[in-house]
Write a protein that holds these residues in place. Sequence first.
Motif, PDB file in Angstrom:
ATOM      1  N   UNK A 154       0.808  -1.228   0.000  1.00 54.53           N
ATOM      2  CA  UNK A 154       0.000   0.000   0.000  1.00 54.53           C
ATOM      3  C   UNK A 154       0.836   1.271   0.000  1.00 54.53           C
ATOM      4  N   UNK A 155       2.077   1.209   0.508  1.00 55.21           N
ATOM      5  CA  UNK A 155       2.898   2.414   0.573  1.00 55.21           C
ATOM      6  C   UNK A 155       3.302   2.919  -0.811  1.00 55.21           C
ATOM      7  N   UNK A 156       3.231   2.063  -1.836  1.00 59.20           N
ATOM      8  CA  UNK A 156       3.607   2.474  -3.180  1.00 59.20           C
ATOM      9  C   UNK A 156       2.482   3.203  -3.906  1.00 59.20           C
ATOM     10  N   UNK A 157       1.266   3.083  -3.382  1.00 66.69           N
ATOM     11  CA  UNK A 157       0.107   3.657  -4.068  1.00 66.69           C
ATOM     12  C   UNK A 157       0.129   5.186  -3.990  1.00 66.69           C
ATOM     13  N   UNK A 158      -0.250   5.810  -5.085  1.00 67.65           N
ATOM     14  CA  UNK A 158      -0.402   7.257  -5.094  1.00 67.65           C
ATOM     15  C   UNK A 158       0.880   8.050  -5.207  1.00 67.65           C
ATOM     16  N   UNK A 159       2.035   7.391  -5.366  1.00 70.41           N
ATOM     17  CA  UNK A 159       3.309   8.098  -5.467  1.00 70.41           C
ATOM     18  C   UNK A 159       3.778   8.140  -6.916  1.00 70.41           C
ATOM     19  N   UNK A 160       4.414   9.239  -7.287  1.00 68.38           N
ATOM     20  CA  UNK A 160       5.083   9.338  -8.578  1.00 68.38           C
ATOM     21  C   UNK A 160       6.568   9.091  -8.355  1.00 68.38           C
ATOM     22  N   UNK A 161       7.255   8.554  -9.397  1.00 70.69           N
ATOM     23  CA  UNK A 161       8.595   8.018  -9.171  1.00 70.69           C
ATOM     24  C   UNK A 161       9.675   8.668 -10.023  1.00 70.69           C
ATOM     25  N   UNK A 162       9.377   9.787 -10.668  1.00 74.79           N
ATOM     26  CA  UNK A 162      10.442  10.510 -11.355  1.00 74.79           C
ATOM     27  C   UNK A 162      11.494  11.000 -10.360  1.00 74.79           C
ATOM     28  N   UNK A 163      12.685  11.305 -10.839  1.00 72.73           N
ATOM     29  CA  UNK A 163      13.787  11.599  -9.912  1.00 72.73           C
ATOM     30  C   UNK A 163      13.516  12.820  -9.051  1.00 72.73           C
ATOM     31  N   UNK A 164      12.796  13.817  -9.578  1.00 73.86           N
ATOM     32  CA  UNK A 164      12.531  15.005  -8.755  1.00 73.86           C
ATOM     33  C   UNK A 164      11.573  14.708  -7.612  1.00 73.86           C
ATOM     34  N   UNK A 165      10.756  13.668  -7.739  1.00 76.76           N
ATOM     35  CA  UNK A 165       9.823  13.331  -6.665  1.00 76.76           C
ATOM     36  C   UNK A 165      10.544  12.754  -5.443  1.00 76.76           C
ATOM     37  N   UNK A 166      11.798  12.347  -5.625  1.00 72.12           N
ATOM     38  CA  UNK A 166      12.593  11.831  -4.495  1.00 72.12           C
ATOM     39  C   UNK A 166      13.181  12.948  -3.645  1.00 72.12           C
ATOM     40  N   UNK A 167      13.175  14.161  -4.150  1.00 76.74           N
ATOM     41  CA  UNK A 167      13.749  15.284  -3.402  1.00 76.74           C
ATOM     42  C   UNK A 167      12.731  15.763  -2.376  1.00 76.74           C
ATOM     43  N   UNK A 168      13.191  15.982  -1.157  1.00 72.39           N
ATOM     44  CA  UNK A 168      12.291  16.472  -0.115  1.00 72.39           C
ATOM     45  C   UNK A 168      11.684  17.806  -0.528  1.00 72.39           C
ATOM     46  N   UNK A 169      10.362  17.981  -0.368  1.00 65.59           N
ATOM     47  CA  UNK A 169       9.731  19.262  -0.726  1.00 65.59           C
ATOM     48  C   UNK A 169       9.974  20.363   0.296  1.00 65.59           C
ATOM     49  N   UNK A 170      10.656  20.053   1.393  1.00 64.77           N
ATOM     50  CA  UNK A 170      10.927  21.067   2.415  1.00 64.77           C
ATOM     51  C   UNK A 170      11.954  22.069   1.901  1.00 64.77           C
ATOM     52  N   UNK A 171      11.664  23.362   2.060  1.00 61.64           N
ATOM     53  CA  UNK A 171      12.613  24.383   1.637  1.00 61.64           C
ATOM     54  C   UNK A 171      13.798  24.482   2.583  1.00 61.64           C
ATOM     55  N   UNK A 172      13.565  24.231   3.849  1.00 62.62           N
ATOM     56  CA  UNK A 172      14.649  24.162   4.834  1.00 62.62           C
ATOM     57  C   UNK A 172      14.931  22.691   5.094  1.00 62.62           C
ATOM     58  N   UNK A 173      16.143  22.222   4.825  1.00 61.11           N
ATOM     59  CA  UNK A 173      16.440  20.802   5.020  1.00 61.11           C
ATOM     60  C   UNK A 173      16.135  20.357   6.449  1.00 61.11           C
ATOM     61  N   UNK A 174      15.704  19.110   6.617  1.00 65.06           N
ATOM     62  CA  UNK A 174      15.391  18.615   7.962  1.00 65.06           C
ATOM     63  C   UNK A 174      16.589  18.744   8.907  1.00 65.06           C
ATOM     64  N   UNK A 175      16.280  19.016  10.139  1.00 67.82           N
ATOM     65  CA  UNK A 175      17.286  19.094  11.217  1.00 67.82           C
ATOM     66  C   UNK A 175      18.258  20.271  11.051  1.00 67.82           C
ATOM     67  N   UNK A 176      17.887  21.269  10.238  1.00 67.70           N
ATOM     68  CA  UNK A 176      18.729  22.459  10.120  1.00 67.70           C
ATOM     69  C   UNK A 176      17.922  23.671  10.537  1.00 67.70           C
ATOM     70  N   UNK A 177      18.570  24.565  11.244  1.00 64.54           N
ATOM     71  CA  UNK A 177      17.901  25.746  11.788  1.00 64.54           C
ATOM     72  C   UNK A 177      18.432  27.011  11.107  1.00 64.54           C
ATOM     73  N   UNK A 178      17.498  27.889  10.785  1.00 67.22           N
ATOM     74  CA  UNK A 178      17.875  29.150  10.164  1.00 67.22           C
ATOM     75  C   UNK A 178      18.488  30.110  11.180  1.00 67.22           C
ATOM     76  N   UNK A 179      19.456  30.904  10.725  1.00 70.92           N
ATOM     77  CA  UNK A 179      19.938  31.999  11.552  1.00 70.92           C
ATOM     78  C   UNK A 179      19.899  33.339  10.815  1.00 70.92           C
ATOM     79  N   UNK A 180      19.618  33.292   9.493  1.00 72.71           N
ATOM     80  CA  UNK A 180      19.511  34.527   8.728  1.00 72.71           C
ATOM     81  C   UNK A 180      18.711  34.250   7.459  1.00 72.71           C
ATOM     82  N   UNK A 181      17.878  35.236   7.062  1.00 79.54           N
ATOM     83  CA  UNK A 181      17.086  35.163   5.841  1.00 79.54           C
ATOM     84  C   UNK A 181      17.293  36.451   5.051  1.00 79.54           C
TER      85      UNK A 181
END
Length: 287
Positions: A154-181
């Motif tokens: 069931x985990x495969x259902x509804x997912x697209x598998x092109x290479x860009x779909x493997x990239x995290x959609x988060x703009x700030x990478x996980x476990x990293x904290x901003x200090x300036x914008x």
Amino acid sequence: MRRRLVLIATLLLALAGLAAALWWSYRAPPGPHTAQLPRISTLAPARVTRIRVRHGSDLVMLQRNGPRAPWHLTAPVDAPVDRLHRQAVLSLLGRRARHRYAPDAIDQATTGLKNPALVVQFNRQAPIDIGGRGPSPDSRYVRTPHDLLIAALPDLSGLQWGWTHWISPALVPPHRQLKKLVLPHFTLNRDTHGDWHAQPAGQRSAAAVAATRQAWQRARALTVVPANQSRQRLARVTLVFEHGPPRHLDIIERHPNLILRDPALGVDYHLAGNRIGPLLEIRHPGL
């Protein structure tokens, strides 16, 4: 005559014993080993440090440095990996099949395994082919080196598998904290007390500045697609982190939606239009 009778009696006893053994073998339930269908992969999740996945002409690679280290996309680009795709592939480990067949028992036109939807390789083990949908909901045809299987995936259902779909959609990478914008019209900095301030000063409230920082920390794109190189950037945003190099994102579109390009990865992040104010203009409803 006595010897003949003894011989006949012995043969009858042997036949009776054989009949009893055959009857018991059919009557007794099969043992645990024969009752269980095979697993797609018997490899323990903790032992997996490298995953290769092929989808059509796209080949992606995930790696981690140890059993407790985070997974990271290493090919075709070096980027944080999408959680849903990572979990979907790892769900193959230990998953038991619903049905087992000889490798050539079902025509490939039915299984979809002539051109598998996915080919997955854990570490350096033999690849696992994922074919089309099976006869029951969420099931797939799966080919291992020795068997043709039908398994619930069931985990495969509804997912697209092109290479860009493997990239995290988060703009700030996980476990990293901003200090300036650094935004097109404002620069947000965190002081030594952990408070955020905007320059030029006095144009936005402290609450709006803090909310903008939080909006970037949580921002996730609706989709990630290959960069449209025909479009020029309108402005640039720079994210500076507590640790690691900064990240540059080019603003490609501001209306009606927000499109940000990562020139280093060669991808565009598409966000809804209601993210323009919270991310770029330090304007938030109710503030």
